[in-house]
Design a protein around this motif. Structure first.
Motif, PDB file in Angstrom:
ATOM      1  N   ASP A 190      -3.122 -61.058  37.803  1.00 49.42           N
ATOM      2  CA  ASP A 190      -2.403 -59.895  38.303  1.00 49.42           C
ATOM      3  C   ASP A 190      -1.164 -60.399  39.053  1.00 49.42           C
ATOM      4  OD1 ASP A 190      -1.467 -57.625  39.495  1.00 49.42           O
ATOM      5  OD2 ASP A 190      -3.389 -56.973  40.304  1.00 49.42           O
ATOM      6  N   GLN A 234       1.872 -51.665  34.839  1.00 46.60           N
ATOM      7  CA  GLN A 234       0.629 -51.922  34.106  1.00 46.60           C
ATOM      8  C   GLN A 234       0.912 -52.172  32.624  1.00 46.60           C
ATOM      9  OE1 GLN A 234       0.881 -48.858  36.014  1.00 46.60           O
ATOM     10  NE2 GLN A 234       0.298 -50.100  37.789  1.00 46.60           N
ATOM     11  N   GLU A 243       0.864 -55.740  36.771  1.00 47.35           N
ATOM     12  CA  GLU A 243      -0.062 -55.254  37.789  1.00 47.35           C
ATOM     13  C   GLU A 243      -1.351 -54.864  37.101  1.00 47.35           C
ATOM     14  OE1 GLU A 243      -0.057 -52.035  41.474  1.00 47.35           O
ATOM     15  OE2 GLU A 243       1.038 -51.572  39.634  1.00 47.35           O
ATOM     16  N   ALA A 244      -2.465 -55.103  37.765  1.00 48.49           N
ATOM     17  CA  ALA A 244      -3.754 -54.714  37.204  1.00 48.49           C
ATOM     18  C   ALA A 244      -3.808 -53.202  37.061  1.00 48.49           C
ATOM     19  CB  ALA A 244      -4.890 -55.207  38.096  1.00 48.49           C
TER      20      ALA A 244
END
Length: 591
Positions: A390, A354, A359-360
């Motif tokens: 994403d 993240q 990655e979301a």
């Protein structure tokens, strides 16, 4: 460089050496055959046998000349082929500086400390280990990665590594640029491919010679294989040394402890990553959470896998041979101590994906399950990074599409294999000749015994002859019953051995070996280690169990030639059909 130069010279000389060896072999064989003709040529009149022998020798000499010409032609063609590397096909996505500024900042910082230029491109994916390459890359989505240095990062491992461990791994990979390892790997690969092409050209592989050409050129191809084995052994040795040197570079960047924990932690994660990838390849659909979610779920439910059992194993790599894990730790001056193992077995996640914008952001519930990064750090990093796709979701979608296509093809192939197991096929032996011979000998002995008894008083001789005749008749009766019965039946569920209710299932058989001896087909069934040997209610002449090798030997009388080939093919096909049904069942597909 010395290794490369030596084998480049060898690669250039190898075709000439092999051609000369073939020509010398053929050049020696032809005069030897002609020498055998000399005594015959002295005579003015030739018998039909002499003419046949001369014709055979002449034909064989012509065949050798023909193959000699073909070998030279094929080797010249192979030598003219350019030493070009095919692009490496890879599933992944290129991430730019604009998309992932924090990831690039970390890589640039590591490259600065390594003292080598950083990568030109970063590719992230789900289904490989960490590596660098300068080979041409083509992604499975059709995108050709621009030429340059490429660093590949796998998200399932990065999701559980902290910043020092990622820096240690990236430092190790960028360390390969210091010694120009990637360039040498690129130059080594064509030596492999061109040497294999030259050996295949001499042997005539794939040219429809039915094995005759490879037989007569075998001495030359053995020489080529020795060259290739020597090259591979040397490359593998120095590849292992380069890996240890790259570990030292990683230690310079992040410390020896970070290198050791990254190695142990990747080893502890590998079984879960492999299981998650296999599940997605089998299903052809996105399992809840994708590969990353699946790995996280496995770690949460099962914990990390103890890496101590893999200390003598090597981590997989698409290009190089890694030393054993214990040897890499030893080179760092460390062992698998309790504190290193504690970090390796720690099931906590990291928030790096993240933070790097790969990655979301996860939900609060997901974050509470053990991320090392704090919520404020995640929010701050996402706010700093521009809004981008994403990457993990895009990779998962790509993997799902490829897996779905592979699954469809695989299911179709497996169904075709499974369909080959149809009706039971009895294996009937042909005993007619032996039966007739036994009846003839028995009748002759009985008749002889009767004549001796009637025409003379030698009752003992008559009795012996008649007893031998009865033995021959008994043997004839046994042969008759053996020919009428279906001793072995090839069935969809296994081999029926001599009795209707006695079936050896295919799951009990690991492999087959077939051979023929004087009209008898011999089938060796190699049993699985845990399988109990079947009870064989027949004589050892028909079937036997070899305890030392844990196998069953079956002998089929009078089964040879095409009939034997048919029996072997049926057994193999029914066994493969069972394996295909098992695989389809594992994949959740009905047959």
């Amino acid at each position: 460089e010395q290794l490369l130069n030596a084998f480049l010279r060898g690669k250039k000389l190898l075709p000439s050496y092999m051609v000369v060896m073939v020509l010398l072999l053929f050049g020696a064989a032809i005069p030897l055959m002609l020498y055998e003709l000399m005594p015959i040529l002295r005579h003015q009149r030739y018998s039909s046998g002499d003419i046949k022998l001369m014709a055979i020798i002449a034909i064989f000499a012509a065949v050798l000349l023909y193959y000699g010409f073909k070998v030279m032609r094929d080797v010249v063609r192979a030598a003219r082929q350019p030493m070009a590397l095919e692009p490496l096909h890879l599933m992944g996505q290129v991430v730019t500086r604009e998309q992932t500024p924090k990831l690039w900042a970390l890589v640039d910082k590591v490259a600065e400390r390594v003292g080598a230029g950083g990568p030109d491109h970063i590719v992230v994916g789900l289904n490989e280990g960490f590596f660098v390459t300068e080979q041409a890359l083509r992604l499975s989505n059709g995108v050709a990665v621009p030429h340059g240095r490429v660093l590949y990062l796998p998200l399932p491992y990065m999701a559980f590594l902290n910043v020092p461990e990622v820096a240690a791994v990236v430092g190790h990979e960028l360390g390969h640029f210091v010694g120009e390892d990637t360039l040498y790997s690129q130059r080594f690969a064509p030596i492999y491919s061109s040497s294999i092409a030259h050996i295949s050209a001499v042997a005539g592989a794939g040219l429809g010679d039915d094995g005759w050409r490879s037989l007569v050129t075998r001495p030359a191809t053995i020489f080529g294989e020795m060259f290739l084995d020597s090259f591979h052994e040397a490359v593998r040795f120095w590849s292992r040394q380069r890996e240890l040197a790259a570990d030292a570079v990683g230690a310079k960047v992040a410390g020896t402890k970070a290198v050791a924990t990254s190695l142990l932690r990747i080893t502890a994660l590998a079984p879960h990553v492999e299981e998650a990838l296999a599940a997605h390849w089998d299903s052809g659909t996105t399992i809840a959470g994708g590969v990353l979610g699946h790995v996280r779920q496995l770690v949460a439910s099962q914990g990390m896998v103890d890496p101590r059992k893999d200390l003598e194993n090597r981590q997989s790599h698409p290009f190089d041979t890694h030393p054993e894990l214990s040897a890499r730790l030893q080179a760092l001056g460390l062992t698998a101590s309790d504190d290193l193992l504690a970090r390796a077995m720690d099931a906590s996640r990291s928030g790096l994906l993240q933070e790097f914008g790969l990655e979301a952001a996860q939900t609060q519930g997901e974050q509470a399950e053990g991320e090392q990064a704090s919520a404020s750090e995640v929010v701050a990093s996402n706010a700093a990074a521009p809004a981008v796709l994403d990457i993990n979701a895009a990779l998962q979608n790509e993997l799902t599409q490829v897996a779905a296509g592979n699954r469809r093809v695989r299911v179709q192939v497996l169904k075709e294999i499974a369909a080959k197991a149809g009706e039971p096929k009895p294996v009937k032996e042909r005993v007619g000749f032996l039966l007739g011979l036994a009846v003839f000998i028995g009748s002759l002995l009985l008749a002889g015994g009767g004549l001796v008894a009637v025409n003379s008083s030698r009752w003992l001789a008559a009795l012996i002859l008649m007893l031998l005749g009865l033995v021959a008749m008994s043997l004839a009766y046994l042969l008759y019953r053996r020919g009428k019965s279906s001793g072995v039946v090839i069935r969809a569920d296994g081999l029926q051995l001599f009795e209707p209710g006695r079936v050896l299932p295919w799951s009990a058989i690991d492999d087959f070996q077939f051979s023929q001896n004087q009209g008898t087909l011999i089938v060796q069934l190699i049993l699985s280690p845990q399988v109990q040997p079947p009870k064989l209610m027949v004589s050892r002449l028909r079937a036997s169990y070899v305890k030392r090798k844990h196998r069953v030997n079956l002998q089929f009388m009078g089964v040879s030639g095409k009939r034997a080939e048919e029996v072997c093919r049926n057994m193999a096909e029914y066994w493969q059909a069972f394996q295909a049904r098992q695989e389809l069942e594992r994949m959740g597909v009905g047959v």
